[in-house]
Design a protein around this motif. Structure first.
Motif, mmCIF file in Angstrom:
data_model
loop_
_atom_site.group_PDB
_atom_site.id
_atom_site.type_symbol
_atom_site.label_atom_id
_atom_site.label_comp_id
_atom_site.label_asym_id
_atom_site.label_seq_id
_atom_site.Cartn_x
_atom_site.Cartn_y
_atom_site.Cartn_z
ATOM 1 N N GLN A 1 0.851 -1.182 0.000
ATOM 2 C CA GLN A 1 0.000 0.000 0.000
ATOM 3 C C GLN A 1 0.891 1.238 0.000
ATOM 4 O OE1 GLN A 1 -2.878 0.242 3.171
ATOM 5 N NE2 GLN A 1 -4.104 1.721 2.029
ATOM 6 N N ALA A 2 0.497 2.210 -0.793
ATOM 7 C CA ALA A 2 1.263 3.458 -0.848
ATOM 8 C C ALA A 2 1.093 4.204 0.465
ATOM 9 C CB ALA A 2 0.782 4.318 -2.010
ATOM 10 N N ASP A 3 2.091 4.977 0.815
ATOM 11 C CA ASP A 3 1.992 5.825 2.001
ATOM 12 C C ASP A 3 2.299 7.267 1.583
ATOM 13 O OD1 ASP A 3 4.860 6.372 2.233
ATOM 14 O OD2 ASP A 3 5.072 4.372 3.078
ATOM 15 N N PRO A 4 2.074 8.232 2.467
ATOM 16 C CA PRO A 4 2.256 9.640 2.087
ATOM 17 C C PRO A 4 3.622 9.972 1.482
ATOM 18 C CG PRO A 4 1.064 9.507 4.147
ATOM 19 C CD PRO A 4 1.513 8.094 3.805
ATOM 20 N N ARG A 5 4.652 9.228 1.835
ATOM 21 C CA ARG A 5 5.975 9.489 1.263
ATOM 22 C C ARG A 5 6.036 9.175 -0.228
ATOM 23 N NH1 ARG A 5 8.872 5.939 5.687
ATOM 24 N NH2 ARG A 5 7.124 4.759 4.952
ATOM 25 N N ASP A 6 5.084 8.366 -0.735
ATOM 26 C CA ASP A 6 5.061 7.989 -2.149
ATOM 27 C C ASP A 6 4.345 9.021 -3.020
ATOM 28 O OD1 ASP A 6 6.299 5.490 -1.630
ATOM 29 O OD2 ASP A 6 4.356 4.652 -1.037
ATOM 30 N N GLU B 1 6.388 10.868 -5.831
ATOM 31 C CA GLU B 1 6.837 9.978 -6.905
ATOM 32 C C GLU B 1 5.677 9.559 -7.802
ATOM 33 O OE1 GLU B 1 9.469 7.826 -9.283
ATOM 34 O OE2 GLU B 1 9.837 9.379 -7.791
ATOM 35 N N VAL B 2 4.522 9.251 -7.220
ATOM 36 C CA VAL B 2 3.353 8.865 -8.011
ATOM 37 C C VAL B 2 2.896 10.042 -8.869
ATOM 38 C CG1 VAL B 2 0.917 8.188 -7.868
ATOM 39 C CG2 VAL B 2 2.617 6.997 -6.482
ATOM 40 N N LYS C 1 -5.322 5.346 -1.189
ATOM 41 C CA LYS C 1 -6.107 4.412 -2.008
ATOM 42 C C LYS C 1 -5.222 3.688 -3.020
ATOM 43 C CE LYS C 1 -10.044 5.654 -0.224
ATOM 44 N NZ LYS C 1 -10.780 4.776 0.660
ATOM 45 N N TYR C 2 -3.957 4.094 -3.119
ATOM 46 C CA TYR C 2 -3.033 3.536 -4.105
ATOM 47 C C TYR C 2 -2.265 2.349 -3.537
ATOM 48 C CZ TYR C 2 -3.608 7.241 -7.521
ATOM 49 O OH TYR C 2 -4.122 8.076 -8.476
ATOM 50 N N TRP C 3 -1.959 1.437 -4.429
ATOM 51 C CA TRP C 3 -1.044 0.326 -4.145
ATOM 52 C C TRP C 3 0.072 0.447 -5.174
ATOM 53 C CZ3 TRP C 3 -1.558 -3.434 -0.290
ATOM 54 C CH2 TRP C 3 -2.700 -3.281 0.507
ATOM 55 N N VAL C 4 1.292 0.241 -4.728
ATOM 56 C CA VAL C 4 2.447 0.389 -5.610
ATOM 57 C C VAL C 4 3.222 -0.909 -5.677
ATOM 58 C CG1 VAL C 4 2.654 2.871 -5.139
ATOM 59 C CG2 VAL C 4 3.996 1.254 -3.784
#
Length: 180
Positions: A16-21, A24-25, A82-85
């Motif tokens: 699961q993406a976290d705020p640090r991503d 980059e996204v 809501k993102y998965w990376v």
């Protein structure tokens, strides 16, 4: 999904993406829109033609407004939680968003970097979303991607079946798809 998912290449994990991503996204989404090339071309036109042609200046202003609006749209609409990376060797190479509701789910912004395509990363994310999401699951697809989603069990549906999105889909080139 565990870090040792056999569907992923070695060194890759689905998480699961976290705020640090977020940055980059956003950067990958911006590059996917090819706005970075448009900006460079626009600046070049401005520097070369602006002293001579005022029409070009007006066009450049319009392009700048469109680029700015796109950046704001991506920034505003990006709910990173809501993102998965898929991260490979500490780099985000693919992602998608899953929005779960009581009666259905929607998949949004599936993207795999060009260098990482045809390695099963997009299929891995979609299959994970199918397992995790509330059925039925909806997504919109470009016409040239319909066969990809069809292989994963999605079927094209008429936009009249979903009243909230009907008007938007009637005017777009996107194909509305559903997984039961």
């Amino acid at each position: 999904m565990s870090p040792s998912n056999p569907c992923l290449p070695p060194g890759c994990v689905l998480r699961q993406a976290d705020p640090r991503d977020r940055l980059e996204v956003k950067k990958i989404l911006f590059q996917a829109l090819n706005w970075d090339k448009i900006i460079y071309i626009s600046i070049g036109f401005c520097l070369f033609f602006a002293p001579v042609l005022t029409v070009v200046l007006a066009i450049q202003l319009l392009i700048c407004i469109l680029v700015g609006a796109s950046i704001l749209f991506i920034s505003y609409k990006l709910n990173i939680l809501k993102y998965w990376v898929i991260e490979c060797n500490s780099y985000i190479v693919a992602f998608g968003a899953l929005y779960c509701h009581e009666t259905h789910s929607t998949i949004s912004r599936l993207y795999v970097k060009k260098r990482w395509r045809r390695k099963g990363l997009g299929s891995t994310i979609i299959n994970f979303f199918i397992q995790k999401g509330t059925k039925p699951i909806y997504l919109s697809s470009l016409p040239n991607r319909v066969s990809f989603y069809t292989r994963l069990g999605f079927i094209p549906i008429s936009c009249e079946k979903i009243t909230k999105t009907s008007r938007a889909f009637r005017k777009s080139a996107l194909v509305l798809m559903k997984y039961q």
